[in-house]
Design a protein around this motif. Structure first.
Motif, PDB file in Angstrom:
ATOM      1  N   ASN A  21       0.807  -1.217   0.000  1.00 39.12           N
ATOM      2  CA  ASN A  21       0.000   0.000   0.000  1.00 39.12           C
ATOM      3  C   ASN A  21       0.845   1.274   0.000  1.00 39.12           C
ATOM      4  OD1 ASN A  21      -3.154   0.055   0.268  1.00 39.12           O
ATOM      5  ND2 ASN A  21      -2.493  -1.865   1.201  1.00 39.12           N
ATOM      6  N   SER A  22       2.131   1.160   0.335  1.00 40.95           N
ATOM      7  CA  SER A  22       3.021   2.329   0.300  1.00 40.95           C
ATOM      8  C   SER A  22       3.521   2.644  -1.109  1.00 40.95           C
ATOM      9  CB  SER A  22       4.264   2.068   1.168  1.00 40.95           C
ATOM     10  OG  SER A  22       3.935   1.697   2.480  1.00 40.95           O
ATOM     11  N   LEU A  23       3.474   1.671  -1.998  1.00 37.06           N
ATOM     12  CA  LEU A  23       4.271   1.755  -3.223  1.00 37.06           C
ATOM     13  C   LEU A  23       3.697   2.636  -4.335  1.00 37.06           C
ATOM     14  CD1 LEU A  23       5.510  -1.946  -3.477  1.00 37.06           C
ATOM     15  CD2 LEU A  23       6.684   0.026  -2.471  1.00 37.06           C
ATOM     16  N   SER A  24       2.387   2.842  -4.341  1.00 41.38           N
ATOM     17  CA  SER A  24       1.820   3.675  -5.407  1.00 41.38           C
ATOM     18  C   SER A  24       2.143   5.148  -5.184  1.00 41.38           C
ATOM     19  CB  SER A  24       0.305   3.475  -5.498  1.00 41.38           C
ATOM     20  OG  SER A  24      -0.320   3.842  -4.288  1.00 41.38           O
ATOM     21  N   GLY A  25       2.584   5.496  -3.969  1.00 42.92           N
ATOM     22  CA  GLY A  25       2.839   6.898  -3.652  1.00 42.92           C
ATOM     23  C   GLY A  25       1.753   7.427  -2.729  1.00 42.92           C
ATOM     24  N   PHE A  26       1.743   8.737  -2.527  1.00 41.99           N
ATOM     25  CA  PHE A  26       0.736   9.330  -1.649  1.00 41.99           C
ATOM     26  C   PHE A  26      -0.657   9.210  -2.273  1.00 41.99           C
ATOM     27  CE2 PHE A  26       4.548  11.497  -0.023  1.00 41.99           C
ATOM     28  CZ  PHE A  26       4.370  11.261   1.330  1.00 41.99           C
TER      29      PHE A  26
ATOM     30  N   PHE B  50      -2.611   4.249  -8.889  1.00 44.94           N
ATOM     31  CA  PHE B  50      -3.284   3.957  -7.621  1.00 44.94           C
ATOM     32  C   PHE B  50      -3.180   2.474  -7.285  1.00 44.94           C
ATOM     33  CE2 PHE B  50      -6.255   3.954 -11.132  1.00 44.94           C
ATOM     34  CZ  PHE B  50      -6.955   2.769 -10.981  1.00 44.94           C
ATOM     35  N   HIS B  51      -3.318   2.181  -5.998  1.00 41.04           N
ATOM     36  CA  HIS B  51      -3.254   0.827  -5.456  1.00 41.04           C
ATOM     37  C   HIS B  51      -4.542   0.065  -5.785  1.00 41.04           C
ATOM     38  CE1 HIS B  51      -2.346  -2.242  -2.350  1.00 41.04           C
ATOM     39  NE2 HIS B  51      -3.643  -2.193  -2.110  1.00 41.04           N
ATOM     40  N   ILE B  52      -4.400  -1.159  -6.293  1.00 39.39           N
ATOM     41  CA  ILE B  52      -5.592  -2.000  -6.508  1.00 39.39           C
ATOM     42  C   ILE B  52      -5.625  -3.169  -5.532  1.00 39.39           C
ATOM     43  CG2 ILE B  52      -6.756  -3.552  -8.123  1.00 39.39           C
ATOM     44  CD1 ILE B  52      -6.129  -1.724 -10.366  1.00 39.39           C
ATOM     45  N   GLY B  53      -4.471  -3.734  -5.208  1.00 38.06           N
ATOM     46  CA  GLY B  53      -4.472  -4.855  -4.273  1.00 38.06           C
ATOM     47  C   GLY B  53      -3.057  -5.235  -3.889  1.00 38.06           C
TER      48      GLY B  53
END
Lengths: 211, 211
Positions: A21-26, B50-53
């Motif tokens: 969850n940290s990796l996409s950025g803010f 964005f984060h998906i999973g």
């Protein structure tokens, strides 16, 4: 430091959740306001809202598989076809974060966490009075992402409610002035400090700070 | 201040772009690195990742309709099936923003803006050496969003390359320490200041700052 796909697969589940969850950025921090057909209201923090397009004005949001704890939001959006998005600001981060607790469906998170309901004539979903940037949306589509069972919810903005003094002459909304916060990973909240706006980029000239 | 759907529709196109792009909240800032089958590299800033999973580790990214200026990225991702995402940090915002200029396909934005190519053995796409958080991804699917002609590109993380000292014992990555920036609207860059991490929310107790 190098982390492989295999390393990620072998991580403990909680460790992996915080890490990936940290990796996409803010991420943006919004509260989704909904109600069901009986008028029971629901409020849920999400960090997965993103821009899809300006004309028509479309917002996307990833929703976890429905069998898990946060099914009330997507159920209500299906029932009424409407929802609100309300920017989380630095004054309400604790209340906003508290909405992620697993309350029973008959409990309104507005009451439980101490945020105030606000209504408009147009939208069949509640706004958060304490939020400085509030959007009313109509559901356009819900796409099931087969790849991991999540849902992509797409809505069209039907009304925007803003505190005064944050919309510039060129349309830029100063969300930093509105104290909107950002999230990193699952639980970290941050305020921002502007470095500046950069000029429209062209191949033959370097970008400059325009204000 | 109230803005209706009709007001948005009647806005000048540039005004509307700045306005609506502000409304989702702050956005992540990443550079997408790709190459075509001839080895011509491409670099493009995006604020739509964005984060998906987390399991599998999936990232989403919205790509504008292909007929417009930034078609090289999606073409290269289709050709090679791989790409990189590199966090923009506060030291490289001008170079990063400059990648949005319309360069011809034979020009590598790495050369044009002055960022350095970095390669791994595993990924058939270039990383940005100056970035402190670099992801290698394999394309999983490209979904055409009929509603406005954009594309949702979904990739799985196959490697993560991080500067030392930013991964906590619980998996949390301190992206603020890595100087990752956020974007608002189309052209505004911001650094962050942490307010704190909040405890896992439960209905029967208030959340607290955990560190």
């Amino acid at each position: 430091m190098l982390v492989s796909a295999e390393d990620i697969k072998n991580m403990d589940q909680k460790f992996r959740a915080l890490f990936v969850n940290s990796l996409s950025g803010f991420k943006s921090a919004n509260l989704v306001g909904t109600q069901d057909n009986n008028g029971t209201t629901n409020l849920s923090i999400v960090s997965s809202v993103f821009h899809i397009g300006a004309s028509p004005p479309l917002m996307g949001m990833i929703h976890r598989p429905e069998t898990e704890r946060s099914g009330h939001t997507i159920q209500n959006i299906r029932e009424t076809g409407e929802y609100t998005l309300n920017h989380v600001n630095s004054l309400i981060i604790k209340q906003a974060h508290q909405t992620s607790a697993k309350y029973p469906k008959e409990t309104s998170e507005f009451d439980a966490v101490g945020l105030s309901l606000e209504w408009s004539e147009q939208t069949k979903a509640p706004f958060v009075e304490e939020s400085h940037i509030q959007l009313g949306l109509e559901l356009r589509e819900i796409n099931h992402l087969e790849i991991n069972g999540t849902y992509l919810i797409i809505g069209e903005i039907t009304e925007v409610r803003l505190v005064d003094g944050i919309v510039g002459k060129d349309g830029f909304v100063d969300i930093e002035k509105a104290s909107s916060v950002v999230v990193s990973s699952l639980d970290s909240y941050h305020v921002t400090e502007a470095l500046g706006r950069l000029s429209y980029a062209k191949p033959d000239k370097p970008v400059t700070v325009i204000r």
